[in-house]
Design a protein around this motif. Structure first.
Motif, PDB file in Angstrom:
ATOM      1  N   SER A  82       6.333  -3.444   3.202  1.00 15.30           N
ATOM      2  CA  SER A  82       5.634  -1.969   2.651  1.00 15.30           C
ATOM      3  C   SER A  82       5.715  -2.931   0.991  1.00 15.30           C
ATOM      4  N   GLY A  83       4.893  -2.214   0.390  1.00 15.86           N
ATOM      5  CA  GLY A  83       4.635  -2.503  -1.465  1.00 15.86           C
ATOM      6  C   GLY A  83       5.818  -2.641  -1.164  1.00 15.86           C
ATOM      7  N   LEU A  84       6.445  -1.081  -1.268  1.00 20.15           N
ATOM      8  CA  LEU A  84       7.905  -0.534  -2.066  1.00 20.15           C
ATOM      9  C   LEU A  84       9.328  -1.336  -1.608  1.00 20.15           C
ATOM     10  N   TYR A 108       4.740   2.867 -10.450  1.00 20.63           N
ATOM     11  CA  TYR A 108       4.651   2.590  -9.605  1.00 20.63           C
ATOM     12  C   TYR A 108       5.976   3.975 -10.062  1.00 20.63           C
ATOM     13  N   GLU A 151       2.917  -3.699 -15.498  1.00 18.76           N
ATOM     14  CA  GLU A 151       2.806  -3.469 -13.980  1.00 18.76           C
ATOM     15  C   GLU A 151       1.215  -2.991 -14.920  1.00 18.76           C
ATOM     16  N   ASP A 180       4.207  -5.862 -10.595  1.00 16.50           N
ATOM     17  CA  ASP A 180       3.395  -5.271  -9.892  1.00 16.50           C
ATOM     18  C   ASP A 180       1.615  -5.463  -9.400  1.00 16.50           C
ATOM     19  N   THR A 182      -0.323  -5.023  -7.338  1.00 16.00           N
ATOM     20  CA  THR A 182      -1.110  -3.764  -6.287  1.00 16.00           C
ATOM     21  C   THR A 182      -2.457  -4.332  -7.534  1.00 16.00           C
ATOM     22  N   ALA A 210       0.870  -4.575  -3.224  1.00 21.56           N
ATOM     23  CA  ALA A 210       1.315  -3.820  -1.713  1.00 21.56           C
ATOM     24  C   ALA A 210       0.007  -4.239  -1.514  1.00 21.56           C
ATOM     25  N   THR A 212      -0.653  -2.864   1.364  1.00 27.44           N
ATOM     26  CA  THR A 212      -1.252  -1.726   2.245  1.00 27.44           C
ATOM     27  C   THR A 212      -2.356  -2.010   1.269  1.00 27.44           C
ATOM     28  N   LYS A 213      -2.647  -1.978   0.044  1.00 32.05           N
ATOM     29  CA  LYS A 213      -3.934  -1.434  -0.771  1.00 32.05           C
ATOM     30  C   LYS A 213      -5.187  -2.391  -0.210  1.00 32.05           C
ATOM     31  N   LEU A 222       0.941  -1.108   6.149  1.00 32.89           N
ATOM     32  CA  LEU A 222       1.910  -1.060   5.035  1.00 32.89           C
ATOM     33  C   LEU A 222       2.453  -2.676   5.587  1.00 32.89           C
ATOM     34  N   MET A 223       1.725  -2.803   4.223  1.00 36.77           N
ATOM     35  CA  MET A 223       2.883  -4.579   3.700  1.00 36.77           C
ATOM     36  C   MET A 223       2.874  -4.614   2.199  1.00 36.77           C
ATOM     37  N   TRP A 348      -4.776   3.769  -1.671  1.00 32.46           N
ATOM     38  CA  TRP A 348      -5.717   3.938  -2.010  1.00 32.46           C
ATOM     39  C   TRP A 348      -6.924   2.260  -1.145  1.00 32.46           C
TER      40      TRP A 348
END
Ligand SMILES: *Cc1c(COP(=O)(O)O)cnc(C)c1O
Length: 401
Positions: A82-84, A108, A151, A180, A182, A210, A212-213, A222-223, A348
């Motif tokens: 996940s991004g986290l 974030y 960020e 970050d 993302t 992330a 994921t976005k 999720l990645m 998003w």
């Protein structure tokens, strides 16, 4: 003659090699075969020239890693679930007891939560700095500072910092800089080339993304990735990644591989729609402020313009509105509930527009000077027609009373 099940498992047929098709193959494995004991003993799991175990990589994950390096301008990549997990892996790989990490106050949220939870429990301290004030970062750098997060744009409020100044300060101090990435996604700006067009390279050390976005783009994967351009730093991260047992599923990796070719087109389409809606939102009396870095009066617009305002740059798919203070929380909630195309949901950069109301007071050490007082609502613009999305917001504004 072997029994049927044995023959089905150890089948003699091998498909011809040389198969080529638009999409990358999905290689699934925990076990990977070795031809000999000697190969088993000598093969190095850290080498991307061979395979040892599914956890350490397959042709599918190697291909995705290399394409992500190309996207962001890095040289090495590890994939995480996940991004986290990408944000957390950076901290776990480079920090030790007694170190300090500096995190922007507008980062974030879960990055701050990790610092307040596990990191603090392990004797790693943190301080939050005002990303819009490089002097504040300078004042908070200490001999213990090992890692500085940056960020751009900031989470939820989308202030765009003077990234070059922050990175220069942190690096001059000898700290590692992790971004970050993302929001920028490798499109809006190049994290390993922050002064485009000059011969003096200015780069972050680590980019956490992330996937994921934008790279997924579907709202269904999720990645995360951690990208570097220094082989030694990469190995430090890769060893930690291995010891933690992190890995990603082959089908998920394939979905991101399948979405990557359209990332620049999608980023542009989201970007154009978001700017149109943000400009229109400025004309709505209910909003005292519209936050979007491409708007001239949005915080840090000049820094966004210098770094991202190129034909192949951009400003992502997010904008936030600050409701005039006379609107109650209930009214703002009613606005969010009344939206029909903007669905209530986190994340998003997928096809569906999303909305989230935030309690900024609870998220920040103090109310940011650049942000008007009022309830903040973040809108994430999907791929629906702008006219329909605008009508949706206009109708919800009428419905909130
Ligand atoms: C979504 C997001 C993350 C976390 O990604 P997940 O895959 O949801 O864990 C990290 N940073 C930013 C800026 C994000 O928007």
């Amino acid at each position: 003659m072997s029994a049927l099940s044995t023959t089905l498992i150890h089948h003699p047929y091998e498909a011809p090699s040389g198969f080529e098709a638009p999409q990358h193959a999905v290689h699934k494995a925990s076990t990977v075969f070795f031809p000999t004991v000697a190969a088993m003993r000598s093969r190095e799991w850290k080498d991307k020239t061979a395979y040892t175990y599914g956890l350490h990589g397959t042709p599918t994950t190697y291909a995705l890693e290399e394409r992500l390096c190309t996207l962001e301008g890095g040289a090495q990549c590890v994939l995480v679930p996940s991004g986290l997990a990408a944000v957390a892996l950076v901290a776990l790989a480079v920090l030790k007891t007694g170190d300090e990490v500096l995190i922007p106050d507008n980062a974030y949220g879960p990055n701050k939560t990790l610092a307040e939870g596990e990191l603090l429990a392990w004797g790693i301290r943190h301080r939050y700095y005002n990303a819009m004030d490089p002097a504040d970062l300078a004042a908070k750098l200490s001999p213990a500072t090992r890692l500085v997060w940056v960020e751009a744009a900031g989470s939820v409020t989308l202030e765009f910092p003077d990234l070059q100044a922050l990175v220069r300060l942190a690096k001059a101090h000898g700290a590692l800089v992790a971004l970050d990435n993302t929001w920028g996604a490798g499109i809006a700006f190049k994290p390993f080339d922050l002064v485009p067009g000059t011969s003096q390279p200015l780069a972050v050390d680590i980019s956490a993304h992330a996937l994921t976005k934008y790279p997924s783009g579907g709202g269904d994967v999720l990645m995360g990735s951690v990208i570097t351009r220094d082989a030694h730093l990469h190995m430090q991260i890769k060893l930690c990644h291995m010891r933690l047992g992190l890995s990603v599923g082959a089908n998920d990796a394939e979905m991101v591989l399948r979405s990557l070719p359209s990332i620049a087109l999608r980023y542009r389409a989201h970007d154009e729609a978001t700017r149109a809606l943000a400009v229109w939102a400025q004309s709505q009396p209910a909003f005292v402020q519209v936050l979007h870095p491409a708007l001239p009066d949005s915080p840090g617009h000049g820094f966004w313009k210098a770094l991202c305002d190129r034909p192949d740059g951009g400003a992502a798919c997010l904008f936030s509105v600050v409701f005039a203070p006379h609107f109650s929380q209930n009214q703002v909630d009613a606005f969010c509930d009344a939206l029909q195309l903007f669905r209530l949901g986190y994340s998003w950069a997928g096809p569906v527009s999303l909305v989230v109301p935030y309690n900024l007071r609870a998220m920040r050490t103090q109310w940011p000077a650049e942000i008007a007082h009022g309830t903040v609502v973040r809108l994430s613009v999907g791929l629906e027609a702008v006219s329909d999305l605008q009508a949706d917001i206009a109708r919800a504004l009428l419905a909130m009373g």
